[in-house]
Write an enzyme that holds these catalytic residues in place. Structure first.
Site, PDB file in Angstrom:
ATOM      1  N   HIS A   1       0.829  -1.306   0.052  1.00  0.00           N
ATOM      2  CA  HIS A   1      -0.116   0.028   0.101  1.00  0.00           C
ATOM      3  C   HIS A   1       0.857   1.154  -0.105  1.00  0.00           C
ATOM      4  O   HIS A   1       0.249   2.436  -0.161  1.00  0.00           O
ATOM      5  CB  HIS A   1      -0.911  -0.087   1.217  1.00  0.00           C
ATOM      6  CG  HIS A   1      -0.544   0.305   2.433  1.00  0.00           C
ATOM      7  ND1 HIS A   1      -0.007  -0.773   3.469  1.00  0.00           N
ATOM      8  CD2 HIS A   1      -0.125   1.550   2.982  1.00  0.00           C
ATOM      9  CE1 HIS A   1       0.155  -0.007   4.617  1.00  0.00           C
ATOM     10  NE2 HIS A   1       0.261   1.504   4.250  1.00  0.00           N
TER      11      HIS A   1
ATOM     12  N   ASP B   1      -0.242  -7.511   1.967  1.00  0.00           N
ATOM     13  CA  ASP B   1       0.169  -6.240   1.911  1.00  0.00           C
ATOM     14  C   ASP B   1       1.811  -5.797   1.899  1.00  0.00           C
ATOM     15  O   ASP B   1       2.343  -5.930   2.790  1.00  0.00           O
ATOM     16  CB  ASP B   1      -0.317  -5.588   2.756  1.00  0.00           C
ATOM     17  CG  ASP B   1      -0.225  -3.962   2.793  1.00  0.00           C
ATOM     18  OD1 ASP B   1       0.333  -3.661   1.704  1.00  0.00           O
ATOM     19  OD2 ASP B   1      -0.361  -3.329   3.847  1.00  0.00           O
TER      20      ASP B   1
ATOM     21  N   SER C   1       4.278   2.210   8.189  1.00  0.00           N
ATOM     22  CA  SER C   1       4.134   0.990   7.165  1.00  0.00           C
ATOM     23  C   SER C   1       5.324   0.486   6.430  1.00  0.00           C
ATOM     24  O   SER C   1       6.098   1.496   5.824  1.00  0.00           O
ATOM     25  CB  SER C   1       2.775   1.640   6.201  1.00  0.00           C
ATOM     26  OG  SER C   1       1.756   1.802   6.815  1.00  0.00           O
TER      27      SER C   1
END
Length: 244
Positions: A64, A108, A198
Site C-alpha cells: 500500500h 500487503d 508502514s
C-alpha cells in the site's frame, strides 16, 4: 491559584528529569546501528513509509506504500528519515498480485529493486527472512518514524518498541474476521506501530517476521497491529526478487 502552582511544580519536575513522552507509540529512540536493516521509503523526496533491507539491491515494503504516479527513492544508514545516510533511487516496485484481493489489507507486501547498490556497513545491513512465524506471546520489535500515537506528530528520529505476537484467532475476532494466513498480529499495552511506520520491520531473534501493514487505531487495546506475515509470504518474496 494553588492548582496552578501544583501544575507548575509538576511541569518543572518533568523538565528537570528529562521526561519524554512515549513514542512509536510507546517506544524509545534508537540508533540506526541498532536496527541497520531499517530504511525510509521516500516519495517524491519526502519520507512516506518504512522499508527493510534484504540485500544491496533489494528492499521490502508494504504494497500500500506504492504509488505509480510518484518517484521513489530509499534512504538508509540514518537515524533521521529526512537527511543523512545514503539515498538511492528506486528502479522498480513489484507488488503482490493478490494485494487487496480478499480484504483491503491482504497480501500487503512489495519488493523493490534499487538503481544502484547500497554500501553496506555498521548502519546498513540486510536481515534474513523468517522460515516460520513466532508463536503467540513471543516478544518482537518494531521500528519506524511514524506517528507517536493517534493524532500525534511523526517522529524525526528512529523509534523502536517491543510488542507480543497475538493468537491468530484472537486477532481475527478483534478485526471482525478480516485476518488471513498471510497476516500476523502483535500488540502490547500502550505500544504499537502507527501511521507512517508502514513497510517497516517486525523482528524476532534477528529475523524478519513481519512488515508493518495496518491498524485500526494506534495502540488501542482492542485492535492488535496487523503485519504482512513474512514466513507465509517468503516463497512469493523470493520468486518476486528473481523477477525484479
Amino acid at each position: 491559584m494553588f492548582i496552578q502552582w501544583i501544575f507548575l511544580i509538576f511541569s518543572a519536575t518533568l523538565v528537570t528529569s528529562k521526561w519524554i513522552p512515549e513514542r512509536i507509540a510507546g517506544g524509545h529512540s534508537v540508533s540506526i546501528k541498532a536496527v541497520p536493516w531499517q530504511a525510509s521509503l521516500l516519495k517524491n523526496g519526502i519520507s512516506n513509509c518504512g522499508a527493510v533491507i534484504y540485500s544491496e539491491r533489494v528492499v521490502i515494503t508494504a504494497a500500500h506504500c506504492d504509488d505509480e504516479t510518484a518517484t521513489f527513492s530509499v534512504r538508509v544508514g540514518s537515524t533521521n528519515p529526512d537527511f543523512g545516510g545514503q539515498v538511492v533511487k528506486v528502479l522498480r516496485i513489484l507488488k503482490h498480485e493478490d494485494y487487496g484481493l480478499y480484504y483491503e489489507i491482504s497480501h500487503d507486501i512489495a519488493v523493490i529493486k534499487l538503481q544502484t547498490s547500497l554500501r553496506m556497513g555498521a548502519g546498513v545491513r540486510s536481515i534474513p527472512l523468517a522460515n516460520s512465524s513466532p508463536p503467540p506471546g513471543s516478544l518482537v520489535s518494531v521500528s519506524g518514524w511514524g506517528r507517536t500515537g493517534k493524532g500525534k506528530e511523526y517522529s524525526d528520529t528512529l523509534l523502536e518498541t517491543t510488542v507480543s505476537i497475538v493468537d491468530q484467532n484472537a486477532c481475527r475476532e478483534a478485526h471482525y474476521g478480516e485476518i488471513t494466513k498471510d497476516m500476523i498480529c502483535a500488540a502490547a499495552p500502550g505500544r504499537d506501530s502507527c501511521k507512517g511506520d508502514s513497510g517497516g520491520p517486525l523482528v524476532f531473534n534477528g529475523t524478519l517476521v513481519g512488515i508493518v501493514s495496518y491498524g485500526r487505531i494506534c495502540a488501542h487495546p482492542n485492535f492488535p497491529g496487523v503485519y504482512a506475515n513474512v514466513a507465509e509470504l517468503k516463497p512469493w518474496i523470493l520468486n518476486a526478487i528473481r523477477r525484479l
